[in-house]
Scaffold this active site. Structure first.
Site, PDB file in Angstrom:
ATOM      1  N   SER A 226       0.826  -1.211   0.000  1.00  0.00           N
ATOM      2  CA  SER A 226       0.000   0.000   0.000  1.00  0.00           C
ATOM      3  C   SER A 226       0.862   1.264   0.000  1.00  0.00           C
ATOM      4  CB  SER A 226      -0.899  -0.005   1.241  1.00  0.00           C
ATOM      5  OG  SER A 226      -0.093   0.004   2.402  1.00  0.00           O
ATOM      6  N   GLU A 247       6.460  -0.197  -5.403  1.00  0.00           N
ATOM      7  CA  GLU A 247       5.286  -0.508  -6.237  1.00  0.00           C
ATOM      8  C   GLU A 247       4.085  -0.394  -5.307  1.00  0.00           C
ATOM      9  OE1 GLU A 247       5.275  -0.962  -9.416  1.00  0.00           O
ATOM     10  OE2 GLU A 247       7.411  -1.229  -9.797  1.00  0.00           O
ATOM     11  N   CYS A 281      -3.561  -4.285  -7.889  1.00  0.00           N
ATOM     12  CA  CYS A 281      -3.236  -2.854  -7.934  1.00  0.00           C
ATOM     13  C   CYS A 281      -3.600  -2.293  -9.304  1.00  0.00           C
ATOM     14  CB  CYS A 281      -1.761  -2.648  -7.655  1.00  0.00           C
ATOM     15  SG  CYS A 281      -0.739  -3.691  -8.699  1.00  0.00           S
TER      16      CYS A 281
HETATM   17  P1  NAP Z   1       0.390  -3.539   2.909  1.00  0.00           P
HETATM   18  O1  NAP Z   1      -0.530  -3.572   4.059  1.00  0.00           O
HETATM   19  O2  NAP Z   1       1.079  -2.285   2.581  1.00  0.00           O
HETATM   20  O3  NAP Z   1       1.449  -4.703   3.192  1.00  0.00           O
HETATM   21  C1  NAP Z   1       2.455  -4.989   2.262  1.00  0.00           C
HETATM   22  C2  NAP Z   1       3.632  -5.598   2.987  1.00  0.00           C
HETATM   23  O4  NAP Z   1       4.178  -4.643   3.891  1.00  0.00           O
HETATM   24  C3  NAP Z   1       3.287  -6.826   3.800  1.00  0.00           C
HETATM   25  O5  NAP Z   1       4.333  -7.759   3.707  1.00  0.00           O
HETATM   26  C4  NAP Z   1       3.194  -6.265   5.213  1.00  0.00           C
HETATM   27  O6  NAP Z   1       3.477  -7.199   6.220  1.00  0.00           O
HETATM   28  C5  NAP Z   1       4.272  -5.198   5.181  1.00  0.00           C
HETATM   29  N1  NAP Z   1       4.064  -4.157   6.181  1.00  0.00           N
HETATM   30  C6  NAP Z   1       2.910  -3.690   6.682  1.00  0.00           C
HETATM   31  N2  NAP Z   1       3.153  -2.716   7.581  1.00  0.00           N
HETATM   32  C7  NAP Z   1       4.490  -2.564   7.647  1.00  0.00           C
HETATM   33  C8  NAP Z   1       5.345  -1.717   8.405  1.00  0.00           C
HETATM   34  N3  NAP Z   1       4.877  -0.815   9.259  1.00  0.00           N
HETATM   35  N4  NAP Z   1       6.672  -1.828   8.222  1.00  0.00           N
HETATM   36  C9  NAP Z   1       7.161  -2.732   7.371  1.00  0.00           C
HETATM   37  N5  NAP Z   1       6.401  -3.566   6.625  1.00  0.00           N
HETATM   38  C10 NAP Z   1       5.081  -3.480   6.767  1.00  0.00           C
HETATM   39  O7  NAP Z   1      -0.324  -4.001   1.561  1.00  0.00           O
HETATM   40  P2  NAP Z   1      -1.260  -5.252   1.308  1.00  0.00           P
HETATM   41  O8  NAP Z   1      -2.572  -4.980   1.958  1.00  0.00           O
HETATM   42  O9  NAP Z   1      -0.545  -6.523   1.643  1.00  0.00           O
HETATM   43  O10 NAP Z   1      -1.393  -5.229  -0.270  1.00  0.00           O
HETATM   44  C11 NAP Z   1      -2.310  -4.472  -0.933  1.00  0.00           C
HETATM   45  C12 NAP Z   1      -1.691  -3.200  -1.480  1.00  0.00           C
HETATM   46  O11 NAP Z   1      -0.583  -3.530  -2.307  1.00  0.00           O
HETATM   47  C13 NAP Z   1      -2.630  -2.429  -2.358  1.00  0.00           C
HETATM   48  O12 NAP Z   1      -2.556  -1.065  -2.057  1.00  0.00           O
HETATM   49  C14 NAP Z   1      -2.114  -2.704  -3.759  1.00  0.00           C
HETATM   50  O13 NAP Z   1      -2.447  -1.723  -4.701  1.00  0.00           O
HETATM   51  C15 NAP Z   1      -0.665  -2.794  -3.532  1.00  0.00           C
HETATM   52  N6  NAP Z   1      -0.006  -3.508  -4.637  1.00  0.00           N
HETATM   53  C16 NAP Z   1       0.742  -2.790  -5.531  1.00  0.00           C
HETATM   54  C17 NAP Z   1       1.328  -3.435  -6.600  1.00  0.00           C
HETATM   55  C18 NAP Z   1       2.160  -2.669  -7.591  1.00  0.00           C
HETATM   56  O14 NAP Z   1       2.922  -3.312  -8.317  1.00  0.00           O
HETATM   57  N7  NAP Z   1       2.079  -1.357  -7.670  1.00  0.00           N
HETATM   58  C19 NAP Z   1       1.167  -4.806  -6.764  1.00  0.00           C
HETATM   59  C20 NAP Z   1       0.392  -5.506  -5.843  1.00  0.00           C
HETATM   60  C21 NAP Z   1      -0.187  -4.839  -4.765  1.00  0.00           C
HETATM   61  P3  NAP Z   1       2.292  -7.898   7.066  1.00  0.00           P
HETATM   62  O15 NAP Z   1       1.463  -8.617   6.087  1.00  0.00           O
HETATM   63  O16 NAP Z   1       3.046  -8.794   7.974  1.00  0.00           O
HETATM   64  O17 NAP Z   1       1.563  -6.801   7.763  1.00  0.00           O
END
Ligand code: NAP
Length: 473
Positions: A226, A247, A281
């Protein structure tokens, strides 16, 4: 076989405790994974730092061949891996299989790129000096991935890292760690040396990631997730000026111009909206449809969405599976409820089904251009349609967001579509196609959708440092 321990220095090791991984289609526990504590985080860093000293020296042909073998194993075992993805993520088997094939292609693409890392040799404009530019592996890299594409987001980073000669610590999302652990096993069998790829599953993520970012041996952070978490990590990475590749989130507009073939636009919309249950995404989030064709488009899209079979991911013929968790499902439901309160007209769905699984049904809403739902990444099977009066209005509304990952355009006139494409503030534009992700193409966003590019010729450069050697003789 399900791997549930940590993969550090080529071995499976137990952690500081266990954490359940759920099947979101029924709430059952699939297994309990090891939690990485400080000791395991440090062990992963020690292993990656030690392995870098030798791995960076291995001939690129050998690194490419490791990736090629990993590609072949992944393809041979695609069905097993797809079933695992479907179980831990909730997506239907067809989407999971599509993801495995896409994910494996990153290994194949970067196996080919490993031996094509270019340099440069030029005579300086003054004529008396030589400019030599070489690309060197940046070093130990931290790869953080999200839950929505647990295989592809991992291989899109591991592939170029290995091609470049870097070693990595991978931290998958806590909801879907099993796929990444299975990929670690594939890389192990493909002959990737101990310490080159390490997978850790700490929870909560924050302290472990901070510990790694503070370690002077870490040189690079590649994050997919995110925008909110990306910003936190960018700030932390700034302390040590660590290279970052980001990303992040998207809010893709899907524009249907008045000359578009509506059947084609609807089939593209079904893919752009429903692939991965809308949890992509790149998912089409806002449909801006010309006034002339909006009634026809809405009617046909609603009819197509109505036919979708929603069931748990491994059910025969299922087209829409569960969301990754009840929490994620409830976020989607709350966005829809708020949108209805603000005047959205529900053409289909919009009601959370009863039962244990994290399901949300195909939903079609028509809204005014100021509805708040248009500002959010829905990440679910909800199509939100807005009527537009002109191409110019479609462009202005499409660009009215802090995100800029991808845009979709449907038109029978390629020149007109290209004009709109050039006006889009997004890193990628799909013309008359519902999906354009391709390991051979640069993937990435403008604005708050990210920094850097993955895949294509650019992907490997996220793991390389350019060195200029100036020589006079
Ligand atoms: P997220 O909540 O941001 O989590 C992504 C990763 O970051 C997970 O491994 C998470 O670990 C870790 N994380 C969370 N909080 C953190 C912190 N404070 N410090 C360090 N690491 C931390 O995203 P998500 O809900 O898994 O995925 C959905 C998002 O990803 C959407 O916004 C989507 O658009 C985006 N995305 C973007 C792309 C692209 O290529 N642009 C591709 C796919 C997805 P935990 O799971 O252990 O919390």
């Amino acid at each position: 076989m399900i791997f549930s321990d940590l993969y550090i220095n080529g071995k499976w090791v137990e952690g500081a405790g266990r954490h359940p991984v759920y099947d979101p289609s029924n709430g059952s526990v699939i297994t309990e994974i090891a939690i990485a504590g400080e000791k395991e985080v440090d062990a992963a860093m020690n292993a990656a730092a030690a392995a870098f000293l030798t791995f960076a020296q291995i001939p690129s042909r050998q690194r490419g061949e490791m990736l090629r073998r990993a590609f072949e194993i992944m393809i041979a075992e695609a069905d097993d891996l797809a079933r695992l993805i479907s179980r831990e993520n909730g997506k239907v088997f067809a989407d999971a299989k599509g993801e495995v094939l896409y994910a494996a292609e990153f290994f194949r693409w970067f196996s080919e790129e490993a031996v094509r890392i270019e340099g440069d040799f030029r005579t300086s404009p003054s004529g008396d000096k030589r400019i030599i530019v070489t690309n060197q592996p940046i070093g130990v890299s931290l790869l953080i991935t999200p839950w929505n594409f647990p295989a592809a987001m991992a291989t899109r980073k591991i592939g170029p890292a290995i091609a470049a000669g870097c070693t990595v610590i991978v931290k998958p999302a806590i909801e879907t760690p099993l796929t990444t652990l299975a990929i670690a096993d594939i890389l192990h069998r493909a002959g990737v040396p101990a310490g080159v790829v390490n997978v850790i599953t700490p929870t909560p993520a924050g302290p472990a990631v901070t510990r790694l970012l503070e370690d002077p041996r870490l040189k690079n952070l590649s994050f997919t997730g995110s925008t909110q978490v990306g910003k936190i990590l960018l700030k932390q990475a700034a302390d040590r000026v660590i290279r970052t590749s980001m990303e992040l989130g998207g809010n893709a507009p899907f524009i249907v111009l008045d000359d578009a073939d509506i059947d084609e636009a609807v089939s593209g919309a079904m893919i752009a909206k429903l692939r991965n249950g809308g949890a992509a995404c790149t998912a089409a989030n806002r449909f801006y449809v010309s006034k002339k064709v909006v009634a026809q488009f809405t009617e046909k899209l609603t009819a197509a969405m109505k036919e979708i079979k929603m069931a748990s991911g491994l059910t025969e013929g299922a087209q829409l599976g569960a969301c990754v968790s009840v929490k994620e499902r409830n976020k989607i439901a709350d966005l829809v409820t708020a949108s209805i309160a603000q005047g959205a007209d529900v053409k289909l769905g919009g009601k959370t089904p009863a039962g244990d699984g994290a399901f949300y049904p195909p939903t079609v809403l028509t809204v005014a251009a100021d509805n708040e739902i248009l500002k959010e990444e829905i990440f679910g099977p909800v199509a939100v349609i807005v009527t537009v009066e002109s191409d110019e209005q479609a462009i202005a509304l499409a660009n009215d967001t802090e995100y800029g990952l991808i845009s979709y355009i449907y038109s029978a006139d390629l020149g007109r579509a290209l004009k709109v494409a050039e006006a889009m503030e997004s890193g990628m534009v799909a013309i008359n196609r519902g999906v354009i992700s391709d390991p051979a193409a640069p993937f990435g966003g403008y604005k708050q959708s990210g920094l850097g590019r993955e895949g294509g010729f650019d992907g490997v450069h996220e793991f390389l440092e350019k060195k200029y050697i100036g020589a006079a003789f």
